[in-house]
Design a protein around this motif. Structure first.
Motif, PDB file in Angstrom:
ATOM      1  N   ILE A   1       0.434   0.469  -7.943  1.00 27.88           N
ATOM      2  CA  ILE A   1      -0.828   0.418  -7.200  1.00 27.88           C
ATOM      3  C   ILE A   1      -1.972   0.171  -8.179  1.00 27.88           C
ATOM      4  O   ILE A   1      -1.776   0.171  -9.391  1.00 27.88           O
ATOM      5  N   TYR A   2      -3.149  -0.013  -7.620  1.00 29.66           N
ATOM      6  CA  TYR A   2      -4.337  -0.256  -8.425  1.00 29.66           C
ATOM      7  C   TYR A   2      -5.247   0.967  -8.347  1.00 29.66           C
ATOM      8  O   TYR A   2      -5.569   1.440  -7.256  1.00 29.66           O
TER       9      TYR A   2
ATOM     10  N   ASP B   1      -5.000   4.174  -6.012  1.00 29.58           N
ATOM     11  CA  ASP B   1      -5.349   4.070  -4.593  1.00 29.58           C
ATOM     12  C   ASP B   1      -4.132   3.544  -3.839  1.00 29.58           C
ATOM     13  O   ASP B   1      -3.782   2.364  -3.959  1.00 29.58           O
TER      14      ASP B   1
ATOM     15  N   ARG C   1      -3.758   2.618  -0.993  1.00 27.72           N
ATOM     16  CA  ARG C   1      -4.073   1.484  -0.112  1.00 27.72           C
ATOM     17  C   ARG C   1      -4.080   0.166  -0.880  1.00 27.72           C
ATOM     18  O   ARG C   1      -4.107  -0.900  -0.265  1.00 27.72           O
ATOM     19  N   SER C   2      -4.033   0.239  -2.198  1.00 30.02           N
ATOM     20  CA  SER C   2      -4.065  -0.961  -3.042  1.00 30.02           C
ATOM     21  C   SER C   2      -2.677  -1.213  -3.627  1.00 30.02           C
ATOM     22  O   SER C   2      -2.475  -1.246  -4.835  1.00 30.02           O
TER      23      SER C   2
ATOM     24  N   THR D   1      -2.657 -11.386  -1.761  1.00 27.61           N
ATOM     25  CA  THR D   1      -3.769 -10.687  -1.120  1.00 27.61           C
ATOM     26  C   THR D   1      -4.992 -10.893  -1.997  1.00 27.61           C
ATOM     27  O   THR D   1      -4.882 -11.400  -3.124  1.00 27.61           O
TER      28      THR D   1
ATOM     29  N   LEU E   1      -6.654  -8.625  -3.594  1.00 32.23           N
ATOM     30  CA  LEU E   1      -6.427  -7.854  -4.816  1.00 32.23           C
ATOM     31  C   LEU E   1      -5.437  -8.563  -5.726  1.00 32.23           C
ATOM     32  O   LEU E   1      -5.636  -8.635  -6.943  1.00 32.23           O
TER      33      LEU E   1
ATOM     34  N   THR F   1       0.170   2.790 -12.102  1.00 32.81           N
ATOM     35  CA  THR F   1      -1.127   2.270 -11.687  1.00 32.81           C
ATOM     36  C   THR F   1      -1.687   1.353 -12.757  1.00 32.81           C
ATOM     37  O   THR F   1      -1.618   1.665 -13.947  1.00 32.81           O
TER      38      THR F   1
END
Length: 170
Positions: A57-58, A61, A63-64, A92, A94, A137
């Motif tokens: 993830i980023y 988060d 959601r990322s 996406t 992102l 991350t």
């Protein structure tokens, strides 16, 4: 769950990022104590059935989402240096923006989320010997200075060797 962030070059080539989410035997000051990740700390977790749930993830988060082991879009390998990763970025916003941030050096580190299952203390230093890994991350604010992330260019030899070893063990 604990989270640790590490700084270093994240590499990107096209739509794949690679680097190290954690580095072994390199102490970091976490304010009040230091921490060292020992070789083998991720081995049990990566071999477990729950490993398929580990996500990339980023900035911590959820959601990322960038990739997941179970989907084959994230690959993790423990080698002599640490926890190496490759993540195929999604198509996406992102996924398109992140390689640009990595190439500019704005985002240059990694982190990981875990629960310690094995640890040893020597004074004010915690040695992580076994962890349940939940996430890696990509981040601009790492706690460990030695992590790396790069846009895929040429695959590092250590990642190639780790992949060959893991495939031979299957």
């Amino acid at each position: 769950m604990e989270r640790r962030a590490l700084e270093s070059a994240v590499v990107s080539k096209g739509r794949t990022l690679y680097g190290y989410a954690a580095r072994f035997n390199e102490p970091t000051d976490l304010g009040g104590f230091s921490e060292i990740i020992r070789p083998g700390a991720f081995k049990r977790s990566l071999a477990s059935a729950d490993a398929q749930k580990v996500r990339a993830i980023y900035e911590h988060d959820s959601r990322s989402l960038l990739g997941r082991l179970g989907a084959g879009t994230l690959r993790l390998y423990e080698d002599a240096k640490g926890l190496a990763f490759e993540v195929d970025l999604p198509d996406t916003q992102l996924g398109r923006d992140l390689p640009v941030l990595v190439e500019r050096g704005d985002v240059a580190g990694c982190s990981f989320g875990f629960i310690a299952q094995g640890e040893q203390w020597e004074g004010e230093t915690r040695h992580l010997t076994d962890v349940d890994l939940f996430e890696i991350t990509i981040t601009a604010t790492p706690a460990y200075d030695s992590t790396t992330v790069q846009v895929r260019g040429k695959q590092p030899q250590s990642v190639k060797l780790a992949r060959l070893y893991l495939e031979a063990c299957r």
